[in-house]
Design a protein around this motif. Structure first.
Motif, PDB file in Angstrom:
ATOM      1  N   GLY A 198      -5.113   7.519  -5.954  1.00 45.67           N
ATOM      2  CA  GLY A 198      -3.750   7.905  -6.288  1.00 45.67           C
ATOM      3  C   GLY A 198      -2.864   8.241  -5.112  1.00 45.67           C
ATOM      4  O   GLY A 198      -1.766   8.781  -5.293  1.00 45.67           O
ATOM      5  N   ARG A 199      -3.297   7.907  -3.892  1.00 52.89           N
ATOM      6  CA  ARG A 199      -2.465   8.200  -2.732  1.00 52.89           C
ATOM      7  C   ARG A 199      -1.231   7.297  -2.718  1.00 52.89           C
ATOM      8  O   ARG A 199      -1.221   6.199  -3.285  1.00 52.89           O
ATOM      9  N   THR A 200      -0.203   7.756  -2.036  1.00 46.04           N
ATOM     10  CA  THR A 200       1.011   6.976  -1.821  1.00 46.04           C
ATOM     11  C   THR A 200       0.883   6.275  -0.473  1.00 46.04           C
ATOM     12  O   THR A 200       0.500   6.902   0.522  1.00 46.04           O
ATOM     13  N   LEU A 201       1.204   4.979  -0.419  1.00 49.16           N
ATOM     14  CA  LEU A 201       1.078   4.206   0.814  1.00 49.16           C
ATOM     15  C   LEU A 201       2.452   3.719   1.263  1.00 49.16           C
ATOM     16  O   LEU A 201       3.193   3.121   0.485  1.00 49.16           O
ATOM     17  N   PHE A 202       2.771   3.973   2.530  1.00 49.45           N
ATOM     18  CA  PHE A 202       3.989   3.468   3.166  1.00 49.45           C
ATOM     19  C   PHE A 202       3.519   2.671   4.374  1.00 49.45           C
ATOM     20  O   PHE A 202       3.042   3.233   5.356  1.00 49.45           O
ATOM     21  N   PHE A 203       3.641   1.337   4.290  1.00 45.72           N
ATOM     22  CA  PHE A 203       2.872   0.435   5.146  1.00 45.72           C
ATOM     23  C   PHE A 203       3.787  -0.547   5.864  1.00 45.72           C
ATOM     24  O   PHE A 203       4.482  -1.339   5.234  1.00 45.72           O
ATOM     25  N   VAL A 204       3.810  -0.489   7.198  1.00 41.33           N
ATOM     26  CA  VAL A 204       4.571  -1.422   8.019  1.00 41.33           C
ATOM     27  C   VAL A 204       3.614  -2.479   8.569  1.00 41.33           C
ATOM     28  O   VAL A 204       2.600  -2.147   9.196  1.00 41.33           O
ATOM     29  N   SER A 205       3.938  -3.746   8.347  1.00 39.62           N
ATOM     30  CA  SER A 205       3.060  -4.808   8.840  1.00 39.62           C
ATOM     31  C   SER A 205       3.800  -6.139   8.881  1.00 39.62           C
ATOM     32  O   SER A 205       4.758  -6.355   8.150  1.00 39.62           O
ATOM     33  N   HIS A 206       3.322  -7.030   9.762  1.00 39.52           N
ATOM     34  CA  HIS A 206       3.768  -8.424   9.776  1.00 39.52           C
ATOM     35  C   HIS A 206       2.771  -9.328   9.054  1.00 39.52           C
ATOM     36  O   HIS A 206       3.014 -10.524   8.927  1.00 39.52           O
ATOM     37  N   ASN A 207       1.657  -8.771   8.625  1.00 37.90           N
ATOM     38  CA  ASN A 207       0.581  -9.564   8.036  1.00 37.90           C
ATOM     39  C   ASN A 207       0.792  -9.687   6.532  1.00 37.90           C
ATOM     40  O   ASN A 207       0.615  -8.719   5.783  1.00 37.90           O
ATOM     41  N   GLU A 208       1.181 -10.877   6.080  1.00 36.69           N
ATOM     42  CA  GLU A 208       1.474 -11.067   4.659  1.00 36.69           C
ATOM     43  C   GLU A 208       0.240 -10.855   3.788  1.00 36.69           C
ATOM     44  O   GLU A 208       0.349 -10.357   2.666  1.00 36.69           O
ATOM     45  N   ARG A 209      -0.909 -11.235   4.296  1.00 37.60           N
ATOM     46  CA  ARG A 209      -2.141 -11.043   3.525  1.00 37.60           C
ATOM     47  C   ARG A 209      -2.363  -9.564   3.226  1.00 37.60           C
ATOM     48  O   ARG A 209      -2.665  -9.178   2.089  1.00 37.60           O
ATOM     49  N   ASP A 210      -2.182  -8.722   4.237  1.00 38.61           N
ATOM     50  CA  ASP A 210      -2.367  -7.285   4.041  1.00 38.61           C
ATOM     51  C   ASP A 210      -1.295  -6.718   3.120  1.00 38.61           C
ATOM     52  O   ASP A 210      -1.573  -5.877   2.259  1.00 38.61           O
ATOM     53  N   LEU A 211      -0.059  -7.163   3.299  1.00 38.60           N
ATOM     54  CA  LEU A 211       1.036  -6.668   2.466  1.00 38.60           C
ATOM     55  C   LEU A 211       0.808  -7.001   0.996  1.00 38.60           C
ATOM     56  O   LEU A 211       1.017  -6.167   0.113  1.00 38.60           O
ATOM     57  N   ARG A 212       0.373  -8.230   0.724  1.00 38.33           N
ATOM     58  CA  ARG A 212       0.124  -8.624  -0.666  1.00 38.33           C
ATOM     59  C   ARG A 212      -1.088  -7.892  -1.233  1.00 38.33           C
ATOM     60  O   ARG A 212      -1.141  -7.606  -2.436  1.00 38.33           O
ATOM     61  N   ARG A 213      -2.057  -7.605  -0.386  1.00 40.20           N
ATOM     62  CA  ARG A 213      -3.267  -6.932  -0.878  1.00 40.20           C
ATOM     63  C   ARG A 213      -2.992  -5.488  -1.291  1.00 40.20           C
ATOM     64  O   ARG A 213      -3.463  -5.038  -2.339  1.00 40.20           O
ATOM     65  N   PHE A 214      -2.229  -4.776  -0.472  1.00 38.16           N
ATOM     66  CA  PHE A 214      -2.092  -3.344  -0.679  1.00 38.16           C
ATOM     67  C   PHE A 214      -0.809  -2.913  -1.375  1.00 38.16           C
ATOM     68  O   PHE A 214      -0.765  -1.823  -1.941  1.00 38.16           O
ATOM     69  N   CYS A 215       0.239  -3.729  -1.305  1.00 37.59           N
ATOM     70  CA  CYS A 215       1.571  -3.254  -1.722  1.00 37.59           C
ATOM     71  C   CYS A 215       2.052  -3.958  -2.989  1.00 37.59           C
ATOM     72  O   CYS A 215       1.798  -5.153  -3.188  1.00 37.59           O
ATOM     73  N   THR A 216       2.751  -3.212  -3.816  1.00 34.67           N
ATOM     74  CA  THR A 216       3.369  -3.779  -5.006  1.00 34.67           C
ATOM     75  C   THR A 216       4.874  -3.935  -4.826  1.00 34.67           C
ATOM     76  O   THR A 216       5.502  -4.739  -5.520  1.00 34.67           O
ATOM     77  N   ARG A 217       5.450  -3.192  -3.910  1.00 35.79           N
ATOM     78  CA  ARG A 217       6.899  -3.190  -3.698  1.00 35.79           C
ATOM     79  C   ARG A 217       7.184  -3.328  -2.208  1.00 35.79           C
ATOM     80  O   ARG A 217       6.388  -2.897  -1.362  1.00 35.79           O
ATOM     81  N   GLY A 218       8.319  -3.964  -1.887  1.00 35.29           N
ATOM     82  CA  GLY A 218       8.657  -4.170  -0.489  1.00 35.29           C
ATOM     83  C   GLY A 218      10.057  -3.702  -0.153  1.00 35.29           C
ATOM     84  O   GLY A 218      10.964  -3.729  -0.998  1.00 35.29           O
ATOM     85  N   LEU A 219      10.233  -3.273   1.099  1.00 34.03           N
ATOM     86  CA  LEU A 219      11.544  -2.957   1.679  1.00 34.03           C
ATOM     87  C   LEU A 219      11.751  -3.897   2.848  1.00 34.03           C
ATOM     88  O   LEU A 219      10.909  -3.975   3.746  1.00 34.03           O
ATOM     89  N   TYR A 220      12.866  -4.628   2.830  1.00 35.60           N
ATOM     90  CA  TYR A 220      13.154  -5.621   3.868  1.00 35.60           C
ATOM     91  C   TYR A 220      14.301  -5.101   4.722  1.00 35.60           C
ATOM     92  O   TYR A 220      15.424  -4.929   4.237  1.00 35.60           O
ATOM     93  N   LEU A 221      14.010  -4.835   5.995  1.00 34.04           N
ATOM     94  CA  LEU A 221      15.022  -4.384   6.943  1.00 34.04           C
ATOM     95  C   LEU A 221      15.550  -5.566   7.731  1.00 34.04           C
ATOM     96  O   LEU A 221      14.774  -6.325   8.321  1.00 34.04           O
ATOM     97  N   SER A 222      16.871  -5.717   7.734  1.00 35.30           N
ATOM     98  CA  SER A 222      17.517  -6.800   8.471  1.00 35.30           C
ATOM     99  C   SER A 222      18.843  -6.293   9.014  1.00 35.30           C
ATOM    100  O   SER A 222      19.599  -5.611   8.298  1.00 35.30           O
ATOM    101  N   LYS A 223      19.110  -6.610  10.267  1.00 42.26           N
ATOM    102  CA  LYS A 223      20.331  -6.153  10.942  1.00 42.26           C
ATOM    103  C   LYS A 223      20.482  -4.642  10.829  1.00 42.26           C
ATOM    104  O   LYS A 223      21.571  -4.107  10.673  1.00 42.26           O
ATOM    105  N   HIS A 224      19.315  -3.954  10.869  1.00 39.54           N
ATOM    106  CA  HIS A 224      19.237  -2.492  10.907  1.00 39.54           C
ATOM    107  C   HIS A 224      19.689  -1.831   9.608  1.00 39.54           C
ATOM    108  O   HIS A 224      19.958  -0.640   9.580  1.00 39.54           O
ATOM    109  N   HIS A 225      19.742  -2.632   8.535  1.00 38.89           N
ATOM    110  CA  HIS A 225      20.069  -2.121   7.206  1.00 38.89           C
ATOM    111  C   HIS A 225      18.945  -2.507   6.237  1.00 38.89           C
ATOM    112  O   HIS A 225      18.125  -3.379   6.533  1.00 38.89           O
ATOM    113  N   LEU A 226      18.940  -1.856   5.075  1.00 37.28           N
ATOM    114  CA  LEU A 226      18.012  -2.236   4.019  1.00 37.28           C
ATOM    115  C   LEU A 226      18.607  -3.413   3.267  1.00 37.28           C
ATOM    116  O   LEU A 226      19.550  -3.259   2.487  1.00 37.28           O
TER     117      LEU A 226
END
Length: 246
Positions: A198-226
């Motif tokens: 039940g832990r909360t995970l906040f995960f920064v990565s460039h690895n799509e495999r890891d992101l898809r494995r662990f995360c259900t939701r994504g935040l996309y930062l571009s031009k220093h904005h969300l």
């Protein structure tokens, strides 16, 4: 309803490019101008989102868009110039993972020091010590000065200690990009266990495999904005579309 594990509102942080653009002491206590001064730039601007307890969030974006800065703001090791970050619960930070260890202290001494600084009492450290050393595969190096360990050994030790913390929020910054394949699999299994707990995970990565494995939701930062806050598959599709070769 439980409050968000992480609440971010109108977040902004400025950095200077060089000494000439450095802000004065007076500027640190003045919000009279929301504009970056000469020599300064906004690393993040107008970023707002909530993370609910038990959510697994992946943060994506090109290098230099503020991902690691955002993680440090959530961890409380940086302060924003605008807006606020509220974290409801303790954090276990896997950020700049080998930072904080003391080169002249032994592995044993570093484990006790680091675990203690993160809130473990002496009895907890003693109870978990053998398990942390075993996970890090450093049984033969317990009394070796930390500075004599290889980089791989240092990473294994740091992950082992921090992943044993019982804080409800886990902050991870590219840590799974290091270490050999066998150890990465151990890390994957450990994170799976923490998420199942039940832990909360906040995960920064460039690895799509890891992101898809662990995360259900994504935040996309571009031009220093969300730029996007959506299910992780949709965020990765948008990110890849934005940065695909012509």
């Amino acid at each position: 309803m439980a409050p968000p594990a992480i609440e971010v509102r109108d977040l902004g942080v400025r950095f200077r490019r060089n000494r000439r653009g450095r802000r004065s002491f007076k500027d640190l206590f003045s919000d009279s101008s929301r504009r970056a001064r000469p020599g300064e730039f906004w690393a993040l601007r107008d970023v707002s989102f909530d993370v609910q307890p038990g959510e697994s969030i992946g943060v994506v974006g090109r290098n230099g868009q503020g991902k690691s800065t955002l993680l440090k703001l959530v961890a409380g090791v940086m302060l924003p110039d605008e807006g606020h970050v509220r974290v409801n619960g303790g954090v276990a930070p896997l950020i700049e993972i080998t930072g904080g260890f003391v080169g002249d202290l032994t592995v044993r001494e570093n484990v006790k020091l680091t675990a203690g600084l993160h809130g473990m009492n002496r009895a907890e450290v003693d109870r978990r010590f053998d398990g942390m050393i075993d996970f890090a595969e450093l049984e033969d190096f317990v009394d070796t000065p930390y500075k004599h360990l290889s980089n791989g050994m240092k990473v294994r030790l740091a992950f082992s200690v921090v992943s044993q913390l019982e804080e409800p929020i886990l902050l991870v910054d590219e840590v799974l990009a290091v270490g050999d394949k066998a150890f990465r699999e151990k890390c994957y299994t450990r994170i799976d266990e923490l998420l199942a707990d039940g832990r909360t995970l906040f995960f920064v990565s460039h690895n799509e495999r890891d992101l898809r494995r662990f995360c259900t939701r994504g935040l996309y930062l571009s031009k220093h904005h969300l730029a996007m806050d959506a299910p992780i598959d949709e965020v990765l599709a948008r990110y890849n579309s934005d940065h695909s070769s012509p």
